[in-house]
Scaffold this motif. Structure first.
Motif, PDB file in Angstrom:
ATOM      1  N   ASP A 117     -35.220  -0.511 -34.318  1.00 54.65           N
ATOM      2  CA  ASP A 117     -34.969  -0.884 -32.935  1.00 54.65           C
ATOM      3  C   ASP A 117     -33.522  -0.639 -32.512  1.00 54.65           C
ATOM      4  O   ASP A 117     -33.113  -1.066 -31.439  1.00 54.65           O
ATOM      5  CB  ASP A 117     -35.328  -2.354 -32.714  1.00 54.65           C
ATOM      6  N   LYS A 135     -38.893  -5.783 -20.542  1.00 55.73           N
ATOM      7  CA  LYS A 135     -39.261  -6.173 -21.902  1.00 55.73           C
ATOM      8  C   LYS A 135     -38.164  -5.725 -22.867  1.00 55.73           C
ATOM      9  O   LYS A 135     -38.261  -4.695 -23.525  1.00 55.73           O
ATOM     10  CB  LYS A 135     -40.613  -5.557 -22.275  1.00 55.73           C
ATOM     11  N   TRP A 136     -37.116  -6.498 -22.915  1.00 53.52           N
ATOM     12  CA  TRP A 136     -35.980  -6.182 -23.786  1.00 53.52           C
ATOM     13  C   TRP A 136     -35.288  -7.474 -24.182  1.00 53.52           C
ATOM     14  O   TRP A 136     -35.068  -8.348 -23.343  1.00 53.52           O
ATOM     15  CB  TRP A 136     -34.986  -5.276 -23.049  1.00 53.52           C
ATOM     16  N   SER A 169     -39.122   1.556 -28.602  1.00 50.26           N
ATOM     17  CA  SER A 169     -39.994   2.029 -27.526  1.00 50.26           C
ATOM     18  C   SER A 169     -39.787   3.500 -27.252  1.00 50.26           C
ATOM     19  O   SER A 169     -40.720   4.219 -26.874  1.00 50.26           O
ATOM     20  CB  SER A 169     -39.753   1.216 -26.252  1.00 50.26           C
ATOM     21  N   MET A 172     -27.883  -2.132 -23.259  1.00 45.84           N
ATOM     22  CA  MET A 172     -29.046  -1.454 -23.828  1.00 45.84           C
ATOM     23  C   MET A 172     -28.694  -0.080 -24.388  1.00 45.84           C
ATOM     24  O   MET A 172     -29.314   0.377 -25.355  1.00 45.84           O
ATOM     25  CB  MET A 172     -30.134  -1.272 -22.762  1.00 45.84           C
ATOM     26  N   GLY A 216     -32.901  -1.363 -28.702  1.00 48.37           N
ATOM     27  CA  GLY A 216     -34.271  -1.334 -28.195  1.00 48.37           C
ATOM     28  C   GLY A 216     -34.860   0.054 -28.292  1.00 48.37           C
ATOM     29  O   GLY A 216     -35.644   0.483 -27.457  1.00 48.37           O
TER      30      GLY A 216
END
Length: 516
Positions: A302, A256-257, A284, A414, A281
């Protein structure tokens, strides 16, 4: 961020090209280690060889062995500290020599552990005698001689998490097994060694290889921290004098990215810079931090950027891009100070002040540090900007443009982290030395083996760079180049775990255990 670091520590170690290998359903962990003797024989690995040869490294290694032997000894009931000493010569063999470890399961139970280590006959005799002694004390009776194919060995009953202990000598390999009620794989591995002179296939260029059933294993040790990953493969090797690390994480439900262009606060970051981290991201991760949850913000940034400067130990800063920094800062000015004051892990030392004309929160009255949180504007947009110490004057030189080229326009990135590890080690050590004054963090004296070791090796640690990239919708790669495999923060956590006292260690000793 703390949770992410802990998760990364749990899976760290290495190679350049990796693939997620098919796992056998009954195997939950498989590790092959080439041995430090092979590492030090590599003429290119000059820095790591220098570190391993230090007297401080030998002292720290002894402290690690003591800690590990206590944990391993706890597997066996009816065993006192005298048996803990048993594991010291054995751990030294595992440190220097080649070995392979495989852990099996049956349904929800860890059913069997098999360890094969390549050691000469004289050392194998020490292993045999000490484990016979251990079996007699733990199980109350002498083990029975047994044959495994053409290999001699024995089997004994013990009291503990496992109730059976086996030992065999096959060629140049000594094989040790633990099982609950029944062995299923031990004899097959012994026969495989007799046929191929090795328990499992491996890549001879790697220092370490590992494959882990994360979904099962982390539940079994009650540390469910995989974020949805069910399997990991790990490789480590040397190239060009650097330790290369790679971890492949497999996500059966997908990742989920979503990519978003990174927007670093270039105008806020100045030389001399010793570390830089960019996270895409980050919401989270931030949402897992207790104080962030309590703030109940409408949205959590984010992207997250952190950096350290070589000015003082406390020249560590962070920034998050936000669409309306002033309004968010006004909200934080109301919600954040009460949470800081009422936190169970932070003392009421000093006072938090709101400087309205600068839209800035400042925590004054702490020793050495003056944490702040404020709004900032940059050519890339608006940010909430904070740190442990007032920021440097703007006339300082900007950070090298090459630093930001590492993260810009990379659609699968990421996480990126770069540092001068030695500088960061020393900075983290000094930060931790004062954290105990106003938090629940326990202080470790500088006289402890791990702290002395860190101070000694700092100048030889060089640079470390870590990337987390999305390889495909179900796989993430963690890649690192470094001197010793760990970052400054990770090294500090490692040494603290060894240096801090353990209540279980206060036991008497009087044994017939053999030592080298």
């Amino acid at each position: 961020m703390v949770k992410e670091i802990k998760t990364f520590l749990g899976f760290l170690l290495c190679v350049s090209t990796i693939a997620v290998y098919g796992q056998q359903d009954n195997i939950v962990l498989r590790i092959h280690f080439a041995g430090v003797d092979k590492l030090t024989a590599d003429k290119e690995a000059t820095n790591i060889n220098k570190i391993f040869s230090l007297e401080e490294s030998a002292v720290f290694k002894a402290a690690v062995f003591k800690k590990v032997s206590e944990q391993v000894g706890a597997i066996f009931k009816n065993v006192t500290a005298e048996q803990f000493n048993l594991f010291n010569p054995i751990l030294d063999d595992l440190y220097k020599s080649e070995w392979c470890l495989i852990i099996y399961r049956q349904k929800d139970t860890m059913s069997e552990v098999v360890l094969g280590v390549s050691i000469p006959a004289d050392k194998a005799t020490i292993w045999n005698d000490n484990f016979v002694n251990l079996a007699e004390i733990s199980g109350g009776r002498k083990p029975s001689n047994k044959r495994f194919g053409s290999a001699n060995g024995w089997e004994g009953k013990i009291n503990g998490s496992f109730n059976l202990l086996r030992f065999a000598r096959a060629g140049d390999w000594t094989v040790l097994g633990l099982a609950t009620n029944k062995f299923n794989a031990f004899e097959d591995i012994v026969k495989k060694i007799q046929k191929k002179n090795f328990p499992q296939s491996f890549n001879s260029n790697n220092w370490l290889e590992a494959e882990v059933n994360l979904d099962w294993f982390t539940k079994a040790i009650k540390m469910p921290m995989t974020g949805g990953a069910d399997f990991a493969s790990v490789r480590i090797y040397n190239r060009g004098g650097e330790m290369k690390t790679a971890v492949a994480l497999h996500y059966p439900a997908g990742i989920k990215w979503n990519y978003q262009p990174l927007n670093p606060p270039i105008g806020l970051i100045y030389d001399p810079i010793v570390s830089f981290t960019a996270i895409s991201g980050s919401s989270s991760l931030l949402n897992e931090i207790s104080i962030i949850k309590q703030l109940k913000l409408k949205s959590v940034p984010d992207q997250l950027y952190l950096w350290g400067q070589g000015l003082t130990p406390f020249s560590t800063y962070f920034a998050v891009p936000v669409p309306d920094a002033t309004n968010l800062m006004n909200e934080l000015a109301i919600k954040l100070p009460p949470l800081i004051i009422n936190s169970n892990s932070i003392s009421t030392a000093g006072n938090v002040f709101w400087v309205s004309n600068r839209a800035e929160l400042v925590w004054r009255g702490l020793p050495l540090m003056t944490p702040f949180l404020k709004t900032a504007s940059d050519t890339n947009g608006q940010y909430i900007y904070g740190g442990l110490f007032p920021p440097p004057a703007k006339e300082k030189s900007p950070a090298p443009p090459e630093l930001f080229k590492q993260i810009l326009n990379r659609t699968n990135l990421m996480y990126y982290d770069w540092e001068y590890t030695g500088d960061r080690v020393l900075q983290w050590m000094q930060i931790y030395q004062i954290l105990f004054l106003f938090t629940s963090v326990e202080q470790v004296p500088e006289s402890k083996p791990g702290q002395k070791w860190l101070m000694k090796i700092a100048n030889d640690l060089g640079e470390a760079a870590t990337e987390i990239v999305v390889k495909n919708p179900r796989e993430i790669l963690i890649l690192r180049r470094s001197t010793i495999g760990l970052t400054g923060f990770e090294l500090l956590q490692l040494t603290r775990s060894v240096d801090l006292p353990d209540a279980k260690s206060n036991m008497k000793s009087d044994s017939k255990i053999k030592k080298k």
